[in-house]
Design an enzyme around this catalytic site. Structure first.
Site, short mmCIF file in Angstrom:
data_model
loop_
_atom_site.label_atom_id
_atom_site.label_comp_id
_atom_site.label_asym_id
_atom_site.label_seq_id
_atom_site.Cartn_x
_atom_site.Cartn_y
_atom_site.Cartn_z
N GLU A 441 2.21 2.68 2.09
CA GLU A 441 3.59 3.12 1.78
C GLU A 441 4.04 2.62 0.41
O GLU A 441 5.20 2.27 0.22
CB GLU A 441 4.51 2.61 2.90
CG GLU A 441 5.65 3.53 3.25
CD GLU A 441 5.35 4.98 2.99
OE1 GLU A 441 4.61 5.57 3.80
OE2 GLU A 441 5.84 5.54 2.00
C1 LIG Z 1 -4.68 1.92 7.09
C2 LIG Z 1 -4.09 2.79 6.03
C3 LIG Z 1 -3.21 3.79 6.38
C4 LIG Z 1 -2.67 4.64 5.42
N1 LIG Z 1 -1.87 5.69 5.78
C5 LIG Z 1 -1.56 6.64 4.86
C6 LIG Z 1 -0.92 7.86 5.26
O1 LIG Z 1 -0.59 8.06 6.43
N2 LIG Z 1 -0.70 8.81 4.30
C7 LIG Z 1 -1.05 8.62 3.00
O2 LIG Z 1 -0.83 9.52 2.20
N3 LIG Z 1 -1.63 7.47 2.59
C8 LIG Z 1 -1.90 6.48 3.48
N4 LIG Z 1 -2.53 5.32 3.09
C9 LIG Z 1 -2.82 5.13 1.68
C10 LIG Z 1 -1.98 4.03 1.07
O3 LIG Z 1 -0.65 4.44 0.92
C11 LIG Z 1 -2.66 3.64 -0.25
O4 LIG Z 1 -3.82 2.90 0.11
C12 LIG Z 1 -1.77 2.84 -1.16
O5 LIG Z 1 -0.73 3.65 -1.64
C13 LIG Z 1 -2.52 2.24 -2.34
O6 LIG Z 1 -3.36 3.17 -2.97
P1 LIG Z 1 -4.89 2.80 -3.23
O7 LIG Z 1 -5.46 2.33 -1.94
O8 LIG Z 1 -5.53 3.92 -3.90
O9 LIG Z 1 -4.85 1.54 -4.19
P2 LIG Z 1 -4.75 1.62 -5.78
O10 LIG Z 1 -3.69 2.56 -6.18
O11 LIG Z 1 -6.11 1.79 -6.34
O12 LIG Z 1 -4.24 0.15 -6.10
C14 LIG Z 1 -5.12 -0.99 -6.18
C15 LIG Z 1 -4.30 -2.17 -6.69
O13 LIG Z 1 -3.82 -1.88 -8.01
C16 LIG Z 1 -2.40 -2.00 -8.05
N5 LIG Z 1 -1.87 -0.94 -8.91
C17 LIG Z 1 -2.19 0.37 -8.88
N6 LIG Z 1 -1.49 1.04 -9.81
C18 LIG Z 1 -0.72 0.14 -10.44
C19 LIG Z 1 0.24 0.22 -11.47
N7 LIG Z 1 0.57 1.38 -12.07
N8 LIG Z 1 0.85 -0.92 -11.87
C20 LIG Z 1 0.57 -2.08 -11.27
N9 LIG Z 1 -0.31 -2.21 -10.28
C21 LIG Z 1 -0.95 -1.12 -9.87
C22 LIG Z 1 -1.94 -1.86 -6.61
O14 LIG Z 1 -0.71 -2.54 -6.39
C23 LIG Z 1 -3.10 -2.49 -5.85
O15 LIG Z 1 -2.93 -3.88 -5.75
C24 LIG Z 1 -3.02 4.45 4.05
C25 LIG Z 1 -3.88 3.40 3.70
C26 LIG Z 1 -4.42 2.60 4.66
C27 LIG Z 1 -5.41 1.53 4.24
#
Ligand SMILES: Cc1cc2nc3c(=O)[nH]c(=O)nc-3n(C[C@H](O)[C@H](O)[C@H](O)COP(=O)(O)OP(=O)(O)OC[C@H]3O[C@@H](n4cnc5c(N)ncnc54)[C@H](O)[C@@H]3O)c2cc1C
Length: 593
Positions: A441
């Protein structure tokens, strides 16, 4: 695993920290007077304790599975419990009566959700996303979509999901590539692969309604080119019932650290080549803005998971600490070992969890009250004030509460000693389940950026200033109560500290030293959340001192004690963050990582 709903605590916070009485006087909420709400919550508490809590361990150990037939199956007992959930009307308790919901205030809805989450967090996610789906359709869908989908979603007969994430588009939602191709009949065909979709498929309800973000042909890059589509698992037949299976496939389920019962799906839309049938929600290119309706509600819902895991961890840890006999009190002449709850360090751990849980609950309910007032307050000015207030509070509810939730579930595990690290006691499950909440989220890092870059500058910073001034009001109300120990002094210092860092950040933003502001964002959010907790715990202490008749003397005494503990033992950490906040970005920038 058992769950005892803290009903008296719910009532106290609803009535004396938030203002349920005032909310129940708003247009449309007259049926939600405090006495009626208390009865409803008692019923809800019984339901979640008796029906959902016993499935928490089962869900964790079995998890949801994907069969060779492509169908997701939930753990034993989930389908039956969901049927009871629907029959009892809890899915739509605070959703609009117009679509068959109970029409209760959001303030009451969050208490019901809190109970569900504490009893069984993995299961509760299904209900939370369905409510988000309802809100998205209600605010942005066409009349036809409302007619076809809302009643079934409000009742829980069908469930909903939120499809944003793709493997290359997580925090950067604007990078998503899922495609939407317009058809002559006005519908669209959706092609692309989404990952991490919570409750993306299951066997507990008749249809799954996906809210999918995708890009229409020739859409501009980034978030500006995103539109929102409703994509049902079963396309509706002429009678509005589930008909033909839509063209998408559940490719796999993720194997996760926690929330095992919640099926986290990889979904391939247009897998058979035809494209999944989807219907535009709102206008083209407005998808990101419209998805925020769903995301803002879900951010409050996820923040609530911090409270829920702290509450669950506390209930289990305190029960264990009363029974586990180990060690004699230092300096005591007694030869007998005592229950660990007698040791000051164990009491410190338990009271830390309880105080944080109470502070989080206060913040959650106060935020939810703004959620009601932003739609139902009488004057336009009040509606706008609360809309802006909630906008500021949302990233704090989401990120501060989930961070604290992880820490508190870890502390709960610590109370169990080695037995916390093995799975039999269930303490580890709270910790594992809690760990997702700072990630999904919008990660907590993204929330902190939202707070500093978007919310702090709203109306030239005056929304935050007004909130800080309101915090200081509670200090005046303490004049009549001189027996609150160091609470008042600690709160005064903490509020001044927050005012100081807020204006420091304001200056950084206006002088374009953005990297310093970004380096400060997370500790500032933590400071903000901690001080909000202190303010509301102080409010609770003052209310308890006024001895509201419906609560026992013992309960009120404990309220004051816990509020004092929060302010005297935990709140001083907030000002400890000032140096970190002001340290700036230089060392981060120069580090060779
Ligand atoms: C169990 C689970 C359930 C989920 N459910 C849903 C769902 O129902 N629907 C859905 O659409 N998604 C869902 N997600 C996805 C979830 O919302 C994303 O995992 C989350 O938004 C982070 O994206 P990412 O995993 O690609 O991490 P990344 O975006 O790759 O981030 C990795 C790290 O880098 C940091 N970071 C990234 N960009 C920046 C920036 N611009 N500035 C500073 N820091 C940054 C982040 O804070 C994080 O610490 C789910 C994920 C999980 C694991």
């Amino acid at each position: 695993m058992t769950y005892v709903p803290p009903l008296e605590e719910h009532r106290f916070v609803l009535n004396h920290v938030a203002d349920l009485e005032a909310v129940s006087k708003l247009n449309g909420y007259q049926h939600a007077d405090p006495a009626t709400v208390a009865t409803i919550l008692e019923e809800a508490g019984r339901f979640f304790a008796e029906v959902m809590a016993p499935l928490n361990r089962v869900g964790d150990s079995q998890g949801s599975t994907l069969g060779d037939d492509g169908q997701v199956r939930t753990p034993t007992g989930f389908a039956e419990a969901y049927r009871k959930f629907v029959e009892s009307g809890w899915p739509g308790a605070h959703l609009p009566a117009e679509w068959g919901g109970g029409g209760l205030p959001y303030l009451v809805g969050v208490v019901i959700q809190e109970m569900f989450k504490t009893a069984n967090m993995a299961f509760s996610l299904c209900g939370m996303l369905t409510q988000g789906t309802v809100e998205a359709i209600q605010h942005h869908g066409s009349d036809e979509l409302k007619e076809l989908y809302l009643e079934k979603l409000v009742s829980g007969e069908w469930t909903g999901t939120m499809n944003l994430t793709e493997s290359h588009a997580g925090s950067d939602v604007g990078a998503l590539r899922t495609k939407a191709v317009k058809q002559d009949d006005g519908s669209y065909r959706i092609f692309g692969t989404k990952i991490f979709i919570t409750w993306g498929d299951h066997d507990i309800a008749g249809n799954v309604i996906h809210m999918v973000l995708a890009r229409t042909e020739d859409a501009p890059p980034g978030t500006r080119g995103i539109s929102m589509f409703l994509v049902p698992k079963y396309i509706l037949d002429a009678k509005g019932g589930p008909g033909e299976r839509n063209d998408f496939k559940i490719v796999s389920l993720e194997h996760k650290l926690g929330i095992h019962a919640s099926p986290t799906c990889v979904i391939s839309f247009g897998d058979a080549g035809e494209g999944a049938v989807g219907y535009l929600v709102g206008d083209e290119m407005e998808g990101m803005r419209n998805m925020f309706t769903m995301m803002n509600a879900a951010r409050i819902g996820v923040g609530m998971e911090g409270l829920a895991m702290a509450e669950g961890a506390y209930q289990h840890a305190v029960a264990y600490a009363r029974e586990r006999v180990q060690g004699r009190p230092v300096g005591a002449s007694a030869k007998e070992s005592v229950a660990i709850i007698e040791h000051p360090d164990v009491r410190r751990m338990l009271l830390t969890i309880r105080a944080n849980a109470e502070a989080m609950r206060c913040l959650l309910y106060v935020a939810a009250q703004s959620g009601d007032l932003m739609f139902h307050a009488e004057s336009e000015a009040e509606r706008e004030r609360h809309s802006k207030r909630l906008a500021v509070l949302t990233p704090i509810v989401k990120a501060w509460m989930t961070e604290v939730g992880v820490e508190m579930s870890s502390l709960g595990l610590q109370v169990f000693g080695g037995m916390g690290y093995v799975e039999e006691t269930g303490a580890a499950q709270y910790y594992r389940d809690a760990r997702i909440a700072p990630i999904y989220e919008g990660t907590n890092g993204i929330q902190a950026m939202d707070l500093v870059l978007r919310k702090l500058p709203v109306d030239g910073g005056s929304v935050v200033e007004e909130l800080i001034e309101e915090m200081a009001d509670v200090l005046d109300r303490m004049n009549d109560h001189t027996d609150l120990g160091g609470l008042r002094d600690e709160l005064t210092t903490a509020i001044q500290g927050l005012a100081d860092t807020s204006s420091w950040l304001g200056e950084k933003l206006s002088s374009d030293e953005i990297d310093d502001a970004l380096a400060a964002a997370t500790p500032y959010l933590t400071q903000f959340g901690t001080v909000l907790g202190g303010w509301l715990m102080a409010k609770a202490a003052v209310a308890a001192k006024q001895s509201p008749g419906e609560h026992s003397e013992d309960f009120l005494k404990q309220k004051v004690n816990t509020a004092r503990f929060y302010c005297e033992h935990l709140l001083p950490r907030a000002n400890g963050l000032i140096a970190t906040i002001k340290a700036g970005n230089t060392l981060l920038d120069e580090a060779d990582l």
